[in-house]
Design a protein around this motif. Structure first.
Motif, PDB file in Angstrom:
ATOM      1  N   GLU A   1       2.278  -7.777  -8.873  1.00 25.06           N
ATOM      2  CA  GLU A   1       2.226  -8.352 -10.215  1.00 25.06           C
ATOM      3  C   GLU A   1       3.361  -7.835 -11.090  1.00 25.06           C
ATOM      4  O   GLU A   1       4.011  -8.610 -11.791  1.00 25.06           O
TER       5      GLU A   1
ATOM      6  N   TRP B   1      -1.406  -4.739  -5.041  1.00 26.94           N
ATOM      7  CA  TRP B   1      -1.540  -5.878  -5.955  1.00 26.94           C
ATOM      8  C   TRP B   1      -0.847  -5.608  -7.284  1.00 26.94           C
ATOM      9  O   TRP B   1      -0.197  -6.487  -7.841  1.00 26.94           O
ATOM     10  N   LYS B   2      -1.000  -4.388  -7.793  1.00 17.84           N
ATOM     11  CA  LYS B   2      -0.335  -4.038  -9.056  1.00 17.84           C
ATOM     12  C   LYS B   2       1.184  -4.070  -8.897  1.00 17.84           C
ATOM     13  O   LYS B   2       1.898  -4.496  -9.804  1.00 17.84           O
TER      14      LYS B   2
ATOM     15  N   PRO C   1      -4.939  -1.404  -1.382  1.00 19.72           N
ATOM     16  CA  PRO C   1      -4.839  -2.792  -1.847  1.00 19.72           C
ATOM     17  C   PRO C   1      -4.646  -2.912  -3.360  1.00 19.72           C
ATOM     18  O   PRO C   1      -3.891  -3.753  -3.827  1.00 19.72           O
ATOM     19  N   ASP C   2      -5.322  -2.055  -4.133  1.00 17.62           N
ATOM     20  CA  ASP C   2      -5.168  -2.105  -5.592  1.00 17.62           C
ATOM     21  C   ASP C   2      -3.739  -1.785  -6.005  1.00 17.62           C
ATOM     22  O   ASP C   2      -3.166  -2.457  -6.863  1.00 17.62           O
ATOM     23  N   VAL C   3      -3.155  -0.749  -5.402  1.00 15.84           N
ATOM     24  CA  VAL C   3      -1.774  -0.376  -5.723  1.00 15.84           C
ATOM     25  C   VAL C   3      -0.827  -1.502  -5.320  1.00 15.84           C
ATOM     26  O   VAL C   3       0.070  -1.882  -6.083  1.00 15.84           O
TER      27      VAL C   3
ATOM     28  N   ARG D   1      -6.389   3.713  -3.755  1.00 13.33           N
ATOM     29  CA  ARG D   1      -6.829   2.547  -2.992  1.00 13.33           C
ATOM     30  C   ARG D   1      -5.611   1.661  -2.752  1.00 13.33           C
ATOM     31  O   ARG D   1      -5.048   1.090  -3.682  1.00 13.33           O
TER      32      ARG D   1
END
Length: 161
Positions: free
Chosen positions: A123, A119-120, A115-117, A113
């Motif tokens: 961060e 965002w990680k 967006p999840d990657v 996914r």
């Protein structure tokens, strides 16, 4: 001393004129180019090269699960997929005395996914740069340049029986 790159159409480069290339392409002829001043004390000053910030950001990005690698940016395109040898080429940094802004050009693995990657990655890059350099990271922009498709496993058949 501020060593910042001005990008057309971007408000971040409102500081003094650039004195060197802050894209991780190496250091200029002047000894002060390519460095950010991070701390000044009684014993002298501590200077961190832009290349160091670029490398930290690149390493932090590729250690996130789902990132297949880094690309050379818009000019390099997908064809210039890079491994761990030169991670700073897929990273653009803009640094000042106390802050940094990062642009990352990545290729992700198929099936994750996005967006999840992303965002990680944001961060992890922010945390690593702030921890290791003491700079405040104002932004981490992730540019997904492509998707790496799974490679089918090759089973070589024996030519003789």
């Amino acid at each position: 001393m501020v060593d910042a790159e001005h990008w057309p159409g971007d408000e971040r480069g409102a500081g003094p004129a650039p004195s060197g290339d802050a894209v991780g392409e190496g250091m200029g002829a002047d000894a002060s180019e390519g460095f950010i001043e991070s701390q000044e004390g009684e014993l002298g000053e501590v200077r961190i090269a832009n290349e160091v910030v670029s490398t930290i950001a690149g390493l932090a990005a590729v250690e996130v699960e789902g990132v297949a690698g880094m690309t050379g940016g818009l000019a390099g395109g997908i064809a210039e997929m890079l491994g761990r040898r030169n991670l700073s080429r897929g990273v653009r940094v803009e640094v000042g005395q106390h802050q940094a802004a990062i642009d990352l050009f990545i290729v992700i693995q198929y099936g994750v996914r996005i967006p999840d990657v992303a965002w990680k990655v944001q961060e992890n890059v922010k945390r690593q740069i702030e921890t290791m350099t003491g700079l405040e990271v104002t932004e981490v922009n992730v540019h997904v340049q492509g998707v790496q498709l799974p490679q089918p496993e090759r089973t070589e058949e024996s030519r003789v029986r």
